[in-house]
Design an enzyme around this catalytic site. Structure first.
Site, mmCIF file in Angstrom:
data_model
loop_
_atom_site.group_PDB
_atom_site.id
_atom_site.type_symbol
_atom_site.label_atom_id
_atom_site.label_comp_id
_atom_site.label_asym_id
_atom_site.label_seq_id
_atom_site.Cartn_x
_atom_site.Cartn_y
_atom_site.Cartn_z
ATOM 1 N N HIS A 52 -9.835 2.005 -0.422
ATOM 2 C CA HIS A 52 -8.922 3.100 -0.097
ATOM 3 C C HIS A 52 -8.490 2.968 1.358
ATOM 4 O O HIS A 52 -9.314 2.697 2.231
ATOM 5 C CB HIS A 52 -9.622 4.441 -0.312
ATOM 6 N N HIS A 62 -1.566 5.414 8.344
ATOM 7 C CA HIS A 62 -1.886 6.633 7.609
ATOM 8 C C HIS A 62 -0.940 7.709 8.104
ATOM 9 O O HIS A 62 -1.086 8.209 9.222
ATOM 10 C CB HIS A 62 -3.341 7.026 7.850
#
Length: 594
Positions: A124, A170
């Protein structure tokens, strides 16, 4: 050195005797039984391998190879000319050639099943070096994950500051970006260093149509996804297999909005045409086909072909409507990710004509497990389910991956830059099948029963087998740690925790007694674990050092797939908190199935 001194204060010292690693009595008795006059010959060792180690296929040549491998210890004067002394036999048991998982087995699962029939080693936010908010983005953690055997890499794509290229970061955080092309080049270079089986890149796409064209252009420059287009049709229909996709890099993401709108138009045309055909049949009845000479089934065949041809015509018309939708980018997408409207029941709707990938965070997974467990397993029989950590795990911690595996989720994604028990379970699962990153799911998770029943992980099932584990002893801490690492004033006080992670009925942890002031503890304790679903069981092993005033210190861990354990007495290497193997620390254990 036979004694060790610890300074308690300026004028007082404590002296402790260092215990030599001495074999447990059971090991001594076995040597007496399988030796003669203090020597274990090759024939004796062969008997030991077949009768105690349960290596039914072991040959005399295998026993000879073990003896030959111990020749390097001849400077210790523990080998006899005709075979093994007790010391040499003990070194074999505690050596790297006697591991709990067979080092020579390699990939041995059936690799010719659809991708939905495998658990896949999944990361992830694979580009993050630390926490989810302010750490750097880099290709280094991607390389490290691939070297460990991870097969699913996640990249979040965003426009760079000048809006003319693509960064990986991110979104909505303070993480510093890394260029997409740098990540892609690292993936290309390291994808198949550890495993030849396919790497899947899941893209979180936050870029414009112009930048999507640049992604396709990057493919042209690096030839990264040279097989992605070829495998696309098979992937969509669920007929692509890991074996046939060796050294392929596969892209999975949600297709562009305009492409999806065109697909929706296409599907509506198909439904309208089917509806019109049904209306005509209701009014006038079916047309009577001409019977071809020599083919009594020609009527049925023509009817089927006509339906297929009409379907293809609609598809062709739809494809024309999609030509303005970054075709090169769309063609790269081999596995379509979907985001369905409605509740969890709608999310888990199965389309028999198409394989898709659905993503759920850990919280939605828990809700799905509670309310729609059977639908979840039915969905994962043919489709791909990716589970990822909830957004509040800003420290890159992880959840229990076993929850997803119990219900057939193939891509249980964890933060690989994190550490702790969830990652230890992940490492344990993917030690199976030669560490190739793909583990075949048990058949009860890929097929329904004869009466269409679905496996229920929460059900109370009969015990299939019982795993008996004996924890004999441990060694190596004295070599790998400073003498005051565990306790400033005395040698360590070790104990071992051993247990099972699996379905709820099988999950348990037990522990040995604590042995005080001993670098080479000998516990010699036995535990039994009744298993109702051994196909999903992982053996957990942890060593801790007892501390009366503070939190117990960590002394090593490992996790092993129960279904691949070798029976007999085995040397079990331990790993540190981050999952790296210690140079010397190991346990001597015995595994039996009764």
């Amino acid at each position: 050195m036979s004694k060790q001194t610890y300074r308690v204060c300026l004028c007082f010292r404590r002296r402790f005797k260092l215990h030599v690693a001495e074999a447990p009595d059971e090991i001594k008795s076995l040597f007496v039984r399988y030796s003669e006059n203090g020597t274990m010959t090759v024939d004796h060792l062969h008997r030991f391998l077949t009768e105690v180690q349960k290596e039914e296929r072991a040959t005399r040549e295998d026993a000879q190879a073990i003896v030959d491998s111990l020749r390097e210890l001849k400077h210790l004067n523990i080998l006899h000319r005709k075979g093994l002394s007790f010391e040499a036999f003990f070194r074999y048991l505690f050596g790297d050639i006697n591991l709990p998982l067979s080092p020579n087995q390699g990939v041995h699962h059936d690799m010719d099943a659809p991708l939905s029939h495998y658990f896949i080693y999944t990361g992830h936010n694979s580009y993050l070096t630390g926490n989810q908010i302010s750490s750097d983005c880099s290709d280094v953690p991607i390389i490290q994950a691939l070297q460990r055997g991870v097969r699913v890499i996640e990249l979040d794509l965003w426009p760079n500051s000048s809006k003319d290229n693509i960064d990986v970061l991110h979104g909505g955080t303070l993480t510093t970006p890394v260029e997409l092309i740098k990540c892609l080049r690292s993936i290309k270079e390291h994808a198949f260093v550890t495993s030849e089986y396919p790497v899947i890149i899941t893209l979180e796409d936050h870029i414009t149509q112009d930048l999507q064209a640049k992604v396709a252009e990057a493919n042209g420059q690096s030839n990264l996804w040279r097989h992605a287009v070829l495998s696309r049709i098979g992937m969509l229909k669920g007929i692509s297999f890991p074996e046939s996709l060796k050294k392929h890099i596969i892209i999975s993401t949600k297709p562009p909005k305009r492409y999806l709108e065109a697909q929706e138009t296409k599907e509506k045309k198909i439904e309208q045409q089917k509806s019109k055909a049904l209306t005509d049949e209701e009014a006038w009845g079916k047309e009577l086909p001409e019977l071809k000479v020599g083919d009594s089934a020609a009527g049925d065949s023509n009817g089927s072909d006509e339906e297929d041809n009409n379907h293809e015509e609609v598809l062709d018309d739809g494809d024309k409507a999609q030509r303005d939708v970054v075709p090169a980018y769309v063609r790269l997408i081999a596995i379509h990710a979907v985001k369905r409207k409605g509740g969890l029941k709608d999310y888990l709707r199965v389309n028999p004509d198409k394989v898709t990938r659905l993503s759920l965070d850990e919280q939605k997974l828990e809700k799905a497990v509670a309310a729609h467990g059977k639908d979840l397993i039915r969905f994962t029989q043919t489709n791909l389910l990716r589970v990822f950590p909830k957004s509040t795990r800003i420290d890159s911690s992880n959840y229990n991956p076993m929850i997803g595996w119990r219900y057939g989720a193939q891509m249980v994604a964890l933060n690989m830059q994190g550490h702790g028990r969830p990652l230890w379970l992940m490492h344990g699962m993917f030690r199976a099948n030669g560490g190739c990153g793909y583990v075949k799911k048990p058949e009860f998770l890929t097929k329904s029963g004869p009466d269409n029943e679905i496996f229920d992980p929460k059900a109370k099932l009969p015990v299939k087998t019982t795993l008996k584990v004996t924890v004999y002893m441990g060694e190596g801490w004295y070599n790998d740690f400073h003498r005051t690492h565990f306790d400033a004033y005395s040698p360590p006080d070790f104990y071992t925790r051993v247990g099972i992670a699996g379905v709820p009925a099988d999950t348990v942890m037990k522990k040995t007694r604590t042995l005080e002031d001993n670098w080479t503890p000998v516990w010699n304790e036995e535990f039994e674990f009744p298993l109702t679903v051994p196909e999903l069981a992982l053996l957990r092993i942890e060593v801790h050092e007892y501390d009366i005033s503070e939190k117990d210190d960590f002394g090593g861990q490992t996790c092993l797939p129960v279904w691949e354990l070798r029976r007999g007495i085995r040397s079990v290497p331990l790993h540190n908190y981050e999952g790296e193997k210690y140079p010397s620390v190991k346990l001597l254990m015995r595994f039996e199935f009764v």
